[in-house]
Design an enzyme around this catalytic site. Structure first.
Site, PDB file in Angstrom:
ATOM      1  N   GLU A  35      -2.608  -4.903  -3.395  1.00 14.05           N
ATOM      2  CA  GLU A  35      -2.870  -5.793  -4.535  1.00 14.05           C
ATOM      3  C   GLU A  35      -2.669  -5.057  -5.860  1.00 14.05           C
ATOM      4  O   GLU A  35      -2.119  -5.623  -6.812  1.00 14.05           O
ATOM      5  CB  GLU A  35      -4.298  -6.350  -4.449  1.00 14.05           C
ATOM      6  CG  GLU A  35      -4.552  -7.237  -3.224  1.00 14.05           C
ATOM      7  CD  GLU A  35      -5.060  -6.456  -2.017  1.00 14.05           C
ATOM      8  OE1 GLU A  35      -4.752  -5.237  -1.895  1.00 14.05           O
ATOM      9  OE2 GLU A  35      -5.765  -7.048  -1.194  1.00 14.05           O
ATOM     10  N   ASN A  65       0.830  -1.197   0.000  1.00 15.76           N
ATOM     11  CA  ASN A  65       0.000   0.000   0.000  1.00 15.76           C
ATOM     12  C   ASN A  65       0.868   1.251   0.000  1.00 15.76           C
ATOM     13  O   ASN A  65       1.833   1.339   0.751  1.00 15.76           O
ATOM     14  CB  ASN A  65      -0.881  -0.039   1.262  1.00 15.76           C
ATOM     15  CG  ASN A  65      -1.914   1.071   1.304  1.00 15.76           C
ATOM     16  OD1 ASN A  65      -1.571   2.256   1.345  1.00 15.76           O
ATOM     17  ND2 ASN A  65      -3.172   0.711   1.307  1.00 15.76           N
ATOM     18  N   CYS A 104     -10.004  -4.167  -4.736  1.00 14.07           N
ATOM     19  CA  CYS A 104      -9.033  -5.203  -5.116  1.00 14.07           C
ATOM     20  C   CYS A 104      -9.732  -6.505  -5.505  1.00 14.07           C
ATOM     21  O   CYS A 104      -9.238  -7.255  -6.354  1.00 14.07           O
ATOM     22  CB  CYS A 104      -8.038  -5.396  -3.982  1.00 14.07           C
ATOM     23  SG  CYS A 104      -7.086  -3.867  -3.679  1.00 14.07           S
ATOM     24  N   HIS A 127      -3.344   0.297  -3.514  1.00 20.40           N
ATOM     25  CA  HIS A 127      -3.504  -0.687  -2.463  1.00 20.40           C
ATOM     26  C   HIS A 127      -2.420  -1.746  -2.690  1.00 20.40           C
ATOM     27  O   HIS A 127      -1.729  -1.735  -3.716  1.00 20.40           O
ATOM     28  CB  HIS A 127      -4.913  -1.281  -2.533  1.00 20.40           C
ATOM     29  CG  HIS A 127      -5.934  -0.486  -1.776  1.00 20.40           C
ATOM     30  ND1 HIS A 127      -7.179  -0.949  -1.470  1.00 20.40           N
ATOM     31  CD2 HIS A 127      -5.856   0.765  -1.238  1.00 20.40           C
ATOM     32  CE1 HIS A 127      -7.844  -0.031  -0.777  1.00 20.40           C
ATOM     33  NE2 HIS A 127      -7.074   1.015  -0.628  1.00 20.40           N
ATOM     34  N   CYS A 160     -10.237  -5.749  -0.321  1.00 22.17           N
ATOM     35  CA  CYS A 160     -11.401  -4.860  -0.320  1.00 22.17           C
ATOM     36  C   CYS A 160     -12.144  -4.998  -1.647  1.00 22.17           C
ATOM     37  O   CYS A 160     -11.712  -5.707  -2.556  1.00 22.17           O
ATOM     38  CB  CYS A 160     -10.953  -3.419  -0.071  1.00 22.17           C
ATOM     39  SG  CYS A 160     -10.255  -2.598  -1.534  1.00 22.17           S
ATOM     40  N   ASP A 208      -8.219   4.767   4.253  1.00 21.40           N
ATOM     41  CA  ASP A 208      -7.778   3.838   3.211  1.00 21.40           C
ATOM     42  C   ASP A 208      -8.901   2.957   2.676  1.00 21.40           C
ATOM     43  O   ASP A 208      -8.833   2.487   1.554  1.00 21.40           O
ATOM     44  CB  ASP A 208      -6.640   2.955   3.739  1.00 21.40           C
ATOM     45  CG  ASP A 208      -5.909   2.268   2.596  1.00 21.40           C
ATOM     46  OD1 ASP A 208      -5.409   2.993   1.718  1.00 21.40           O
ATOM     47  OD2 ASP A 208      -5.871   1.026   2.557  1.00 21.40           O
ATOM     48  N   SER A 244      -7.665  -9.723   3.674  1.00 23.43           N
ATOM     49  CA  SER A 244      -8.807  -9.955   2.764  1.00 23.43           C
ATOM     50  C   SER A 244      -8.981  -8.751   1.833  1.00 23.43           C
ATOM     51  O   SER A 244      -9.045  -7.609   2.293  1.00 23.43           O
ATOM     52  CB  SER A 244     -10.070 -10.155   3.610  1.00 23.43           C
ATOM     53  OG  SER A 244     -11.212 -10.261   2.780  1.00 23.43           O
TER      54      SER A 244
END
Lengths: 153, 153
Positions: free
Chosen positions: A62, A49, A90, A60, A87, A150, A85
């Site tokens: 990912e 991130n 992503c 982010h 969001c 975020d 996990s």
């Protein structure tokens, strides 16, 4: 060549994502890391991130790993490995590009769209990694302002 | 101060997104543009797809406009304006950050997640703009390789 997503391989891949999360924390950022692997084990891209570091809310963990992998023609044989996990943003990335599998460090501090992904055919390996839980628990307690910024809450 | 999303305001905002799409086309890129506005009409960020220009598959038009707007604390009073129905990646962005409204130039050449967004409370204004339809129709015919790469198919 092993192309299965076993728990052992998933845990080894997660080490890369955790190292990214720790690097982000050391930079004063949101401690979430990710890495994109091919099923054969090749590391395609890694990142964390970068909201704080680059003033960039689009990076982010990912998306950062996905970007680092550059332009690819097809993602079905890739695995997105993330400390947390994913969001909805992503998760949408994973669904749109048809990333075949997602390995998740933990989903106790935050649960995004991984059930939705599973319902649409993405393989999901949910670990319960104490390093990932600790990173996020301590971060959310220390910097709730940054965490809720975020995830847009 | 007008904070309604009227068809007239939506069309004026779309002009900015179309200008971005045309700039992307002129650069040899995927001709999709977007802009993030506040409901009061302030332009917060604008951008276009940068897959070709930057070798960056994470920069779709919407993520590019979102990034250009920088760090914000809340998106409920913002409108994402895009020349094309947002793919799952960009729809996930809208849902995660709670962007209040999406204005879409067209969804005849591609339909992403805007019905899903509407079901989750996002306001949707779907225009049927002939400039947007033409940009995508000509692009998909000329560069199918690039288009299907961009949506992971």
């Amino acid at each position: 060549m092993d192309t299965r997503v076993t728990a052992e391989r998933a845990r080894a891949w997660l080490d890369v994502a955790v190292a990214e999360a720790e690097a982000g924390l050391a930079e004063g950022g949101v401690p979430i890391g990710a890495a994109l692997f091919r099923l054969d084990g090749e590391l395609l891209g890694r990142g964390h991130n970068r909201r704080v570091q680059d003033g960039d809310p689009s990076m982010h963990a990912e998306t950062s790993a996905f970007r680092a992998a550059g332009r690819l023609r097809g993602y079905r044989d890739t695995v997105m490995v993330t400390t947390l996990s994913p969001c909805w943003y992503c998760s949408g990335l994973v669904r749109q590009f048809g990333i075949g599998h997602v390995v998740i460090g933990e989903s106790t501090t935050f649960t995004g769209g991984h059930d939705w992904l599973a319902a649409h055919g993405t393989g999901i390996t949910l670990l319960d990694d104490p390093r990932c839980v600790r990173l996020m628990t301590e971060f959310v307690a220390a910097r709730p302002d940054l965490w809720y910024e975020d995830i847009g809450e």
